[in-house]
Design a protein around this motif. Structure first.
Motif, mmCIF file in Angstrom:
data_model
loop_
_atom_site.group_PDB
_atom_site.id
_atom_site.type_symbol
_atom_site.label_atom_id
_atom_site.label_comp_id
_atom_site.label_asym_id
_atom_site.label_seq_id
_atom_site.Cartn_x
_atom_site.Cartn_y
_atom_site.Cartn_z
ATOM 1 N N LYS A 179 0.825 -1.209 0.000
ATOM 2 C CA LYS A 179 0.000 0.000 0.000
ATOM 3 C C LYS A 179 0.859 1.258 0.000
ATOM 4 N N LEU A 180 1.939 1.227 0.778
ATOM 5 C CA LEU A 180 2.847 2.373 0.796
ATOM 6 C C LEU A 180 3.478 2.585 -0.584
ATOM 7 N N SER A 181 3.857 1.494 -1.209
ATOM 8 C CA SER A 181 4.466 1.596 -2.537
ATOM 9 C C SER A 181 3.480 2.167 -3.550
ATOM 10 N N GLU A 182 2.224 1.748 -3.450
ATOM 11 C CA GLU A 182 1.196 2.272 -4.352
ATOM 12 C C GLU A 182 0.974 3.761 -4.108
ATOM 13 N N GLN A 183 0.953 4.151 -2.825
ATOM 14 C CA GLN A 183 0.753 5.562 -2.513
ATOM 15 C C GLN A 183 1.941 6.400 -2.979
ATOM 16 N N TYR A 184 3.142 5.856 -2.826
ATOM 17 C CA TYR A 184 4.314 6.559 -3.345
ATOM 18 C C TYR A 184 4.174 6.791 -4.840
ATOM 19 N N SER A 185 3.767 5.766 -5.577
ATOM 20 C CA SER A 185 3.638 5.896 -7.029
ATOM 21 C C SER A 185 2.638 6.986 -7.392
ATOM 22 N N LEU A 186 1.530 7.037 -6.668
ATOM 23 C CA LEU A 186 0.537 8.083 -6.916
ATOM 24 C C LEU A 186 1.125 9.463 -6.625
ATOM 25 N N ASN A 187 1.832 9.568 -5.503
ATOM 26 C CA ASN A 187 2.446 10.845 -5.137
ATOM 27 C C ASN A 187 3.490 11.281 -6.166
ATOM 28 N N TYR A 188 4.301 10.324 -6.585
ATOM 29 C CA TYR A 188 5.370 10.643 -7.532
ATOM 30 C C TYR A 188 4.783 11.111 -8.867
ATOM 31 N N ARG A 189 3.807 10.388 -9.376
ATOM 32 C CA ARG A 189 3.192 10.801 -10.643
ATOM 33 C C ARG A 189 2.506 12.154 -10.501
ATOM 34 N N GLY A 190 1.921 12.395 -9.332
ATOM 35 C CA GLY A 190 1.241 13.659 -9.104
ATOM 36 C C GLY A 190 2.169 14.858 -9.108
ATOM 37 N N ARG A 191 3.415 14.639 -8.843
ATOM 38 C CA ARG A 191 4.383 15.750 -8.852
ATOM 39 C C ARG A 191 4.762 16.162 -10.270
ATOM 40 N N ARG A 192 4.468 15.295 -11.248
ATOM 41 C CA ARG A 192 4.647 15.595 -12.676
ATOM 42 C C ARG A 192 6.074 16.060 -13.009
ATOM 43 N N HIS A 193 7.036 15.500 -12.306
ATOM 44 C CA HIS A 193 8.456 15.768 -12.578
ATOM 45 C C HIS A 193 8.785 17.258 -12.507
ATOM 46 N N ALA A 194 8.050 17.980 -11.657
ATOM 47 C CA ALA A 194 8.201 19.441 -11.607
ATOM 48 C C ALA A 194 9.605 19.880 -11.194
ATOM 49 N N HIS A 195 10.278 19.063 -10.398
ATOM 50 C CA HIS A 195 11.604 19.447 -9.908
ATOM 51 C C HIS A 195 12.696 18.518 -10.439
ATOM 52 N N THR A 196 12.387 17.784 -11.502
ATOM 53 C CA THR A 196 13.343 16.871 -12.122
ATOM 54 C C THR A 196 13.950 17.524 -13.357
ATOM 55 N N ARG A 197 15.238 17.328 -13.531
ATOM 56 C CA ARG A 197 15.942 17.917 -14.671
ATOM 57 C C ARG A 197 16.856 16.880 -15.316
ATOM 58 N N LEU A 198 17.071 17.058 -16.601
ATOM 59 C CA LEU A 198 18.088 16.260 -17.281
ATOM 60 C C LEU A 198 19.466 16.729 -16.836
ATOM 61 N N TYR A 199 20.382 15.792 -16.674
ATOM 62 C CA TYR A 199 21.768 16.193 -16.465
ATOM 63 C C TYR A 199 22.319 16.780 -17.771
ATOM 64 N N PRO A 200 23.300 17.656 -17.673
ATOM 65 C CA PRO A 200 23.858 18.272 -18.879
ATOM 66 C C PRO A 200 24.366 17.235 -19.876
ATOM 67 N N GLY A 201 24.022 17.465 -21.133
ATOM 68 C CA GLY A 201 24.561 16.642 -22.208
ATOM 69 C C GLY A 201 23.865 15.322 -22.453
ATOM 70 N N VAL A 202 22.823 14.999 -21.686
ATOM 71 C CA VAL A 202 22.191 13.679 -21.817
ATOM 72 C C VAL A 202 21.569 13.497 -23.190
ATOM 73 N N SER A 203 20.747 14.431 -23.609
ATOM 74 C CA SER A 203 20.094 14.290 -24.919
ATOM 75 C C SER A 203 21.117 14.223 -26.043
ATOM 76 N N GLU A 204 22.100 15.090 -25.971
ATOM 77 C CA GLU A 204 23.135 15.123 -27.007
ATOM 78 C C GLU A 204 23.900 13.809 -27.059
ATOM 79 N N ALA A 205 24.246 13.281 -25.904
ATOM 80 C CA ALA A 205 25.003 12.029 -25.855
ATOM 81 C C ALA A 205 24.199 10.874 -26.420
ATOM 82 N N LEU A 206 22.939 10.753 -26.009
ATOM 83 C CA LEU A 206 22.111 9.654 -26.489
ATOM 84 C C LEU A 206 21.882 9.750 -27.989
ATOM 85 N N ALA A 207 21.753 10.962 -28.498
ATOM 86 C CA ALA A 207 21.542 11.150 -29.937
ATOM 87 C C ALA A 207 22.763 10.735 -30.744
ATOM 88 N N LYS A 208 23.948 11.000 -30.210
ATOM 89 C CA LYS A 208 25.180 10.736 -30.957
ATOM 90 C C LYS A 208 25.730 9.329 -30.747
#
Length: 211
Positions: free
Chosen positions: A70-99
């Motif tokens: 139940k705690l794990s399910e509630q965590y998942s709901l909470n995490y999705r609800g935050r909508r990655h508002a404070h999450t960022r890509l590390y520098p260069g990630v997109s460029e590295a994966l593309a190349k």
């Protein structure tokens, strides 16, 4: 430095994404709802990349398996609800994966569906040939998710490089028989990561394909 491998396996949190604020925030919300005393951000961050039950089990050792679910399910709901508002890509990630040439898969403690969602949110899904989460299999440091990712790519362990930030990533990679690459940023304790003698160390993912 060019690290040419036929296949690459990526951890997500602490390797591609700086997601600690949202992960730890969602965990704190769960714990606060249970009336637990406040837990430091640093403590919660030290558990990122391990099974969610590890941190909840440490703080609430008397919970039953059903209560933990139940705690794990509630965590998942909470995490999705935050909508990655404070999450960022590390520098260069997109460029590295593309190349970066070679097949690519994730090898993460997140669920496969959750991994797909977060990669799509940050525009990274297009770079992956396979998405592998820890659905119904042991989480890192067990090698299962790494082995599943290898199978999903149709690769063999000797063709693969596992990239991650934590001791759990390094241990899982070693146990799966792949080469391992540690990032110098992220959430893992560098001294603990170093104990696994990574084959490579990088400070930026662009180093994987740098001329």
């Amino acid at each position: 430095m060019i690290l040419r491998y036929p296949a690459y396996l990526f951890d997500i949190d602490g390797t591609l994404l700086d997601s600690a604020a949202d992960i730890c925030g969602a965990q704190s919300d769960v714990l606060a709802a249970l009336g637990c005393p406040p837990v430091s951000f640093e403590f919660l961050r030290s558990y990122i990349g391990r099974e969610l039950r590890a941190v909840f089990g440490e703080l609430l050792p008397n919970l039953s398996a059903a209560e933990m679910d139940k705690l794990s399910e509630q965590y998942s709901l909470n995490y999705r609800g935050r909508r990655h508002a404070h999450t960022r890509l590390y520098p260069g990630v997109s460029e590295a994966l593309a190349k970066l040439s070679g097949r690519k898969s994730t090898a993460t403690t997140k669920s496969t569906a959750g991994t797909r969602m977060v990669l799509e949110h940050f525009g990274l899904l297009q770079y992956f040939d396979h998405i592998q989460g820890s659905d119904g299999i042991p989480c890192k440091p067990a090698p299962d998710v790494v082995l599943a990712a290898i199978g999903g790519l149709g690769a063999t362990p000797d063709e693969c490089l596992m990239i991650g930030d934590s001791p759990a990533d390094m241990e899982a990679g070693r146990r799966a028989g792949v080469k391992i690459c540690a990032v110098r940023y992220g959430y893992g304790d560098p001294a603990e990561v170093a104990k696994w003698r990574p084959d490579h160390w990088i400070s930026d993912l662009r180093e994987l394909a740098a001329p």
